[in-house]
Scaffold this active site. Structure first.
Site: not given
Ligand code: UD1
Ligand code: UDP
Length: 365
Positions: A96, A118, A132, A205, A207, A238
């Site tokens: 999602d 999924e 999502e 984490h 949004r 995160h």
């Molecule tokens: C995204 C997904 C969410 C998922 C989550 C898993 C969308 C809209 N959101 O949200 O569904 O649950 O990932 O974690 O698709 N960042 C880094 N390095 C990384 C990852 C993130 O620096 O490796 C920082 C960046 O500043 C980025 C911010 O995190 O702009 C947010 O990342 P983003 O993918 O936009 O949103 P998530 O909250 O991670």
């Molecule tokens: N996870 C990880 N390292 C961490 C925290 C979470 O590998 O420090 C893994 C966790 O095992 C799970 C996935 O990340 O499989 C969940 O991701 P996240 O919570 O970012 O996203 P969501 O599942 O809510 O989309």
């Protein structure tokens, strides 16, 4: 030979798609290509390294403060070029995220069929989880194959009018991932830090929780840590700077909570396996915890994983400070409740989802 392009861009998609990619590589009838959008950068690399998967394409789109327009536009533009060049017979997307949504839209615009791994999870509340819930419903509109993890997910799709012949209940590929990661002889320095105390894992984490809900969550947790002695909270945080700022503000100098960089998935799974229980707003962790029989207090008002609530591993407690304080303390003190939650059955499959998906693709493509 059929060409399959697997697309993902964030940590959770990667964790649930890499086991499938590894199985697809073994099938001679398929040429499997991996495209990562790079919606996440470091957190995605951690997963690719853990599973030894090397992408064929990396759109490398991530930037700090990215919004939903940035992500969607960059993926559509990037994928157009790749799809024109590669012309895959099928695209596979997961879950999602905006990566999954934009990739499915790109495939649709190119008249390339796509499968949704999924599929069928729903809250039917477009505000939670945001965005999502919109993404997964939109992906579902055009999917040729819906790989639903549970019967409940399948029924959602049936009720929406998707043809039953396009829906397959396979279990969730996260169970396949757990089979690859859990190790009985695992050790890690944080386990030593927590020894003598009960270890509770925290992640947050979403949004829609950024801002006041996150402050409430952290304040509720902090109050419990001030009152209960033998508990330590591990928070692999995160990389989103907006989350880090709030966590640093609320938890500064609290010796009972350790905030660490995101763990690689092998470490995360093994530490989860050794923790007492979990506080999280994550989606995927709700399933993993069900697989590992670890109770979860879900820091959300709604969940698309009702199966885990029904079987009893998950308890939905929202984001209010008072409720979090009360429920966190209760799970630490009420042994009966803890035992019931940690003995519930796992509704998310038996770890053969990847094989089942591949069997379906082999016979249908
Ligand atoms: C995204 C997904 C969410 C998922 C989550 C898993 C969308 C809209 N959101 O949200 O569904 O649950 O990932 O974690 O698709 N960042 C880094 N390095 C990384 C990852 C993130 O620096 O490796 C920082 C960046 O500043 C980025 C911010 O995190 O702009 C947010 O990342 P983003 O993918 O936009 O949103 P998530 O909250 O991670
Ligand atoms: N996870 C990880 N390292 C961490 C925290 C979470 O590998 O420090 C893994 C966790 O095992 C799970 C996935 O990340 O499989 C969940 O991701 P996240 O919570 O970012 O996203 P969501 O599942 O809510 O989309």
């Amino acid at each position: 030979m059929k060409k399959i392009m697997v697309v993902f861009g964030t940590r959770p998609e990667a964790i649930k798609m890499c086991p499938l990619v590894k199985e697809l590589y073994k099938i001679k009838e398929f040429q499997t290509l991996v495209l990562i959008t790079g919606q996440h950068r470091e957190m995605l690399k951690q997963v690719l390294d853990s599973f030894f998967v090397t992408p064929d394409y990396d759109l490398n789109i991530m930037k700090e403060g990215q919004d939903l327009f940035d992500i969607t536009i960059s993926i559509l533009t990037g994928m157009k070029k790749v799809l024109e060049t590669e012309k895959p017979d099928l695209v596979l997307v997961h879950g999602d995220t905006t990566t999954a949504f934009a990739a499915s839209l790109a495939a649709f615009y190119m008249n390339i069929p796509y499968g949704h791994v999924e599929a069928g999870l729903r809250t039917y509340d477009l505000t939670a989880p945001y965005p999502e819930e919109y993404n997964r419903q939109a992906i579902g509109i055009g999917a040729k194959f819906h790989f639903a993890p549970t019967k409940t997910a399948k029924m959602n799709l049936v009720k929406e009018g998707k043809p039953e012949s396009s829906i397959f209940v396979t279990g969730n590929t996260i169970m396949d991932a757990l089979n690859l990661s859990i190790n009985d002889n695992y050790t890690h320095p944080v386990l030593e830090w927590a020894s003598g105390s009960r270890l509770v894992l925290l992640t947050a984490h979403r949004r829609e929780n950024l801002g006041p809900p996150l402050y409430d969550i952290f304040h509720g947790i902090k109050r419990v840590l001030n009152e209960v002695n033998d508990v330590k909270v591990l928070y692999p945080i995160h990389l989103n700077p907006a989350i880090r700022k709030i966590a640093a503000e609320v938890f500064k100098e609290d010796s009972k909570i350790k905030i660490i960089e995101p763990l690689n998935v092998i470490d995360f799974h093994n530490i989860m396996y050794r923790s007492e229980f979990i506080l999280t707003d994550s989606g995927g962790i709700q399933e993993e915890a069900s697989g590992l029989k670890k109770p979860v207090l879900v820091l959300r008002d709604t969940t698309e994983r009702p199966e885990g609530i029904q079987t009893g591993t998950l308890k939905l407690i929202g984001t209010g400070e008072e409720t979090i304080y009360r429920e966190f303390k209760r799970l630490l003190t009420d042994k009966e409740e803890y035992d019931a939650m940690s003995k519930a059955s796992n509704p998310y499959g038996d770890g053969t989802a990847c094989k089942q998906i591949i069997d379906i693709l082999t016979s249908r493509l």
